[in-house]
Design an enzyme around this catalytic site. Structure first.
Site, PDB file in Angstrom:
ATOM      1  N   LYS A  45      24.238 -76.335  61.583  1.00  4.59           N
ATOM      2  CA  LYS A  45      23.690 -76.528  61.939  1.00  4.59           C
ATOM      3  C   LYS A  45      23.498 -78.187  62.673  1.00  4.59           C
ATOM      4  O   LYS A  45      24.213 -79.325  61.395  1.00  4.59           O
ATOM      5  CB  LYS A  45      22.522 -76.247  62.365  1.00  4.59           C
ATOM      6  CG  LYS A  45      21.776 -77.250  64.010  1.00  4.59           C
ATOM      7  CD  LYS A  45      20.237 -76.348  64.471  1.00  4.59           C
ATOM      8  CE  LYS A  45      19.843 -76.563  65.374  1.00  4.59           C
ATOM      9  NZ  LYS A  45      19.600 -76.342  66.490  1.00  4.59           N
ATOM     10  N   CYS A 139      27.012 -78.698  73.565  1.00  3.89           N
ATOM     11  CA  CYS A 139      26.168 -78.687  73.943  1.00  3.89           C
ATOM     12  C   CYS A 139      25.721 -79.727  74.820  1.00  3.89           C
ATOM     13  O   CYS A 139      25.718 -81.087  75.323  1.00  3.89           O
ATOM     14  CB  CYS A 139      24.986 -79.347  72.464  1.00  3.89           C
ATOM     15  SG  CYS A 139      24.673 -78.248  71.344  1.00  3.89           S
ATOM     16  N   LYS A 177      34.740 -79.370  68.618  1.00  2.00           N
ATOM     17  CA  LYS A 177      34.376 -78.573  69.329  1.00  2.00           C
ATOM     18  C   LYS A 177      34.246 -78.461  70.497  1.00  2.00           C
ATOM     19  O   LYS A 177      33.254 -79.712  71.316  1.00  2.00           O
ATOM     20  CB  LYS A 177      32.908 -78.005  69.056  1.00  2.00           C
ATOM     21  CG  LYS A 177      32.390 -76.529  69.651  1.00  2.00           C
ATOM     22  CD  LYS A 177      30.875 -75.842  68.198  1.00  2.00           C
ATOM     23  CE  LYS A 177      30.489 -74.572  69.441  1.00  2.00           C
ATOM     24  NZ  LYS A 177      29.316 -74.420  68.393  1.00  2.00           N
TER      25      LYS A 177
END
Lengths: 433, 434
Positions: A45, A139, A177
């Site tokens: 994470k 995110c 990502k």
């Protein structure tokens, strides 16, 4: 049994199933349990810069969408990156990696958008013996308000710049990502490639409000009467993710760029589909959060069995197999004609095909007084809606008309391949030479 | 404890005092919210749904189940009550396995239908539990209608007439309204005084006066009613009981099953006397209700004897299974020859039957020991206040309508009676307002 060992940008793992950067990979205790259950790798994470860690809300972090029987179809979260001290995470990463040398250990990172911050955090990782880093440019909530995560991922120039810094300051492979909260996924992928990324991973979560509480009139999850948009994931996002993976895999600019596929992967079949569309491996989160780590055992057995059936001995034989078959609408064969066919043996006479076709499609299904449902070939445009709404798998199928057969709807015989580019109704058609 | 299942004769209190509450409790408790949501999720929302067609009251079943699935059980209840004001009782007593659930496409596909009856009960119990009556009367029409019989047909008729704004008087010969709901159904299907609570709830529509202890022909005549009211509805049921036509029928210990069931509904269970060896003659729901409840009262052996084969039995497979699982033995294909005994019944002689050229023929005989025999071979119309169509009343003659078990056509089911009462009300309304 098929060999599931995967080599993704030089990172080896015993199978292509990695856990995505998320709550399941936040701590040593979880990751050890994941590896014991059989996961091939984890993306730890997301770590932030040294100093006081981020804080999370102390109310609900997740919201959900359900299907029948309260099956979780979509999950939304407003959790931030790890809220544990950097040194604790680094110590635990090193400890786990030492005991599981055959598993892939990737570290997800998100720090402010300046070269020093990235150089510093990468320096801290040297000692962990991790296999690679993943740059979290995805995110969509919280961190994006501070100029990180999705805020970077929506500006291709920033992606390219940060990727370049990272390649300069680490010897580890760099995975970028990508956020799906963008109009054309190929642009950030191209930027990552220009910056020297070894691979891209996608998709990160989709900006979303899952539901509204109709008593308090606040979005859910609700924190003291207020809510905010969060990141959406789970089975509901898989179709969006598959398309974005395919777009990168088939684009001339990014073709061949390794892809780690993410987005709603719940079963071995989902994983195989991502791989067929060009993903070298896959990352899973929501399915594990819904059912626990044990699901990887079904993914391993299912993919093995499938590959055995297909005579594939290595996952590389599956990766990208479907990419050549992803094309533009204009190249689809307009002379391919099918008709729906209802198997009377399998039909349970619910009539949903009839309601769907009669009310919302092409009035191509007949219903007799004894509830026998049959397709009217002279009306059926083969839209597939009846197949989609039928509760019995394979009860309604699409049967291809052979060449030369007359399509009762148009009265014309089925001929060979021809697409929109040469169709007489297309004002810009080019005559087939 | 003085008596036990082995005590000879017809006696009360065969079981320990605490056993009765368990034995006569709800045979199938209401779903909780979670169970209801899980069950509702299984419905496919069929087009022109077979379940709806199979329902004598044509309840929009897919719609009410979808309303449960989306968290609005009160709306679901309104969908049900709009078609069937006794939807609460029907949810308990309907032979759903022969109606809606038999034709559910998931029964066809998997052998497991959507549990429509239990979902209906969840919805109706939810709304009724709030004490809410979901309908309001139309403006008064000034018309007066007499309803004879406060059973399912009469109540459904009265409610629909009141809803339309008519002034309704219901005449009931028994002490309580409800008809077979109150007197004729096994206790475990409708415990906690549900039948009476349902009537009370139904009457909240207003405009209905119930007069109990008034019997047609004895206390009031049809001519009087016709003179005093704008229309009359007869829902008098079937008060007569068919005879065995076997010798010894009058011996002590031989009883009508319907009387036994009625006594059970109106009494403390330990006070109800039951034989040690009980024989029930018949193959319908009444026979099953009497046989099972005999067992629940502590009878040592209970045997149901039906003159034809299993497939001809009018009690459903589900009811038959319930009987055998409760410890009742079922003998198919045997008819009573004579009831044995001197002052009280001691046994019944039966003959095995087979189909012959002239109908059912009797063969080899056998004897069952019995100190109590229940007759459950059907009920008949006792009075014929208007013209008959075969054995039953015609549905309309002049300003008189008939519906429910006493009227021609249809099956003798609560739900059928409700449909006929409701439809008669609509016809009466159309006629009065024409």
């Amino acid at each position: 049994m098929a060999n599931l060992t995967t080599n993704f940008i030089g990172i080896k793992s015993p199978n292509p199933f990695w856990l995505a950067s998320a709550p399941p990979t936040d701590k040593e205790v979880n990751v050890r349990r994941a590896f014991e259950a059989g996961w091939g790798g984890v993306v730890w994470k997301t770590l932030g810069a040294e100093g006081p860690p981020v804080v999370n809300v102390n109310g609900p972090r997740y919201g959900a969408i359900y299907g029948a029987d309260r099956r979780l179809l979509g999950l939304n979260n407003i959790e931030l990156i790890t809220d544990r001290p950097l040194e604790v995470n680094l110590r635990e990463i090193k400890s786990v990696k030492r005991d599981y040398k055959d598993r892939a250990m990737i570290i997800s990172l998100m720090v402010p958008c300046d070269e020093d911050s990235w150089r510093d955090i990468l320096g801290h990782l040297e000692d962990t013996e991790a296999d690679g880093v993943e740059l979290n440019f995805g995110c969509p909530h919280g961190m994006a308000e501070r100029g990180m995560g999705g805020a970077v991922g929506q500006v291709p120039e920033y992606i390219e710049m940060v990727t370049r810094w990272c390649k300069k300051h680490t010897r580890m492979p760099v995975i970028v990502k990508l956020t799906p909260n963008i109009t054309d996924i190929r642009k950030p992928a191209e930027a990552a490639k220009r910056g020297g990324a070894d691979a891209v991973s996608l998709i990160n979560t989709i900006n979303s409000i899952t539901s509204v509480n109709l008593d308090s009139f606040a979005p859910e999850p609700t924190i003291d009467g207020k809510g905010t948009h969060g990141g959406y994931c789970g089975p509901a996002v898989k179709p969006i993710a598959l398309n974005m993976v395919a777009e990168i895999a088939r684009s001339r600019e990014t073709h061949g760029l390794p892809i780690s596929g993410i987005g709603g992967i719940t079963t071995w079949r989902d994983a195989a589909e991502f791989m067929a569309l060009g993903a070298g491996n896959v990352q899973v989160c929501t399915a594990a959060m819904t059912y626990g780590f044990k699901i990887v055992q079904e993914m391993i057995s299912g993919l093995s069995e499938y590959m055995d059936e297909k005579g594939m001995t290595n996952t590389s034989e599956l990766v990208g197999r479907a990419v050549p078959n992803v094309t533009d609408w204009q190249f689809l064969n307009l002379n391919y004609v099918t008709k729906a066919h209802i198997s009377q043996d399998d039909c349970i006479k619910c009539g949903r095909c009839y309601a769907a076709c009669e009310d919302t499609s092409h009035q191509a299904i007949a219903m007799s007084p004894d509830r026998t449902f049959t397709v009217k070939d002279d009306e059926c445009v083969a839209c597939n809606l009846c197949v989609n709404v039928c509760p019995v798998e394979n009860c309604i199928t699409m049967i291809e008309l052979p060449k030369g057969a007359v399509d009762e709807r148009t009265g014309r015989p089925v001929t060979g391949y021809a697409n929109w580019t040469s169709h007489p109704n297309n004002p810009t058609a080019t005559a087939a030479e | 404890m003085s008596n036990s299942p082995l005590t000879p004769g017809v006696v009360a209190a065969r079981l320990p005092a605490g056993a009765y509450a368990d034995n006569f409790s709800d045979v199938q408790p209401v779903f909780d919210r979670h169970e209801a949501r899980v069950a509702a999720d299984r419905c496919y929302f069929c087009h022109d749904a077979p379940c709806m067609t199979a329902c004598p009251t044509s309840i929009d079943i897919p719609l009410f189940i979808r309303q449960i699935a989306t968290g609005t059980p009160d709306a679901a209840a309104k969908t049900i009550f709009a078609q069937n004001i006794l939807g609460g009782m029907c949810a308990r007593v309907c032979p759903t396995e022969q109606l809606c659930e038999e034709v559910c496409v998931r029964e066809v596909a998997e052998g497991k239908p959507v549990e429509i009856g239990r979902l209906q009960r969840f919805a109706t119990d939810t709304l009724m539990g709030k004490g809410v009556h979901p309908f309001t009367r139309a403006a008064a029409t000034g018309k007066k209608v007499a309803v004879v019989g406060a059973g399912p047909a009469g109540l459904a008729c009265a409610h629909r007439l009141a809803l339309k704004g008519h002034e309704v008087t219901v005449f009931e010969r028994r002490a309580k309204p409800g008809g077979l709901n109150e007197y004729g159904i096994a206790t475990y299907k409708t415990p906690e005084n549900f039948a009476a609570r349902e009537v009370e709830w139904l009457l909240k529509i207003g405009g209905i006066t119930v007069k109990t202890g008034v019997e047609l022909g004895r206390d009031v005549t049809l001519d009087q009613l016709q003179a005093e009211y704008d229309a009359v509805f007869l829902g008098v049921g079937l008060a007569g009981v068919n005879a065995l036509r076997a010798s010894g029928e009058d011996l002590a210990g031989v009883r009508n099953a319907v009387d036994f069931i009625a006594e059970l509904r109106q009494s403390d269970k330990p006070a109800v006397a039951v034989g040690r060896d009980v024989v029930v003659i018949g193959g319908g729901m009444t026979a099953v209700d009497a046989a099972v409840q005999s067992k629940l009262l502590g009878a040592n052996s209970v045997t149901m004897v039906y003159r034809r084969g299993k497939d001809k039995m009018s009690a459903s497979e589900y009811e038959q299974d319930h009987a055998t699982q409760s410890g009742v033995r079922i003998i198919y294909g045997a008819a009573p020859v004579k009831v044995l005994g001197t002052s009280a019944v001691e046994g019944v002689e039966f003959a095995y039957t087979h189909d012959g050229p002239n109908g059912l023929e009797m063969g080899e005989t056998f004897t069952l020991k019995a100190d109590q025999v229940f007759k459950a071979i059907g009920q008949t119309l006792t009075a014929a206040p208007i013209a008959k169509d075969g054995a039953k009343l015609v549905k309309q003659q002049g300003k008189i309508w008939a519906g429910g078990d006493c009227a021609a056509g249809g099956e003798d089911l609560t739900v059928t009676a409700v449909a006929e009462g409701r439809d008669a009300a609509e016809a009466i309304h159309a006629s009065l307002m024409a």
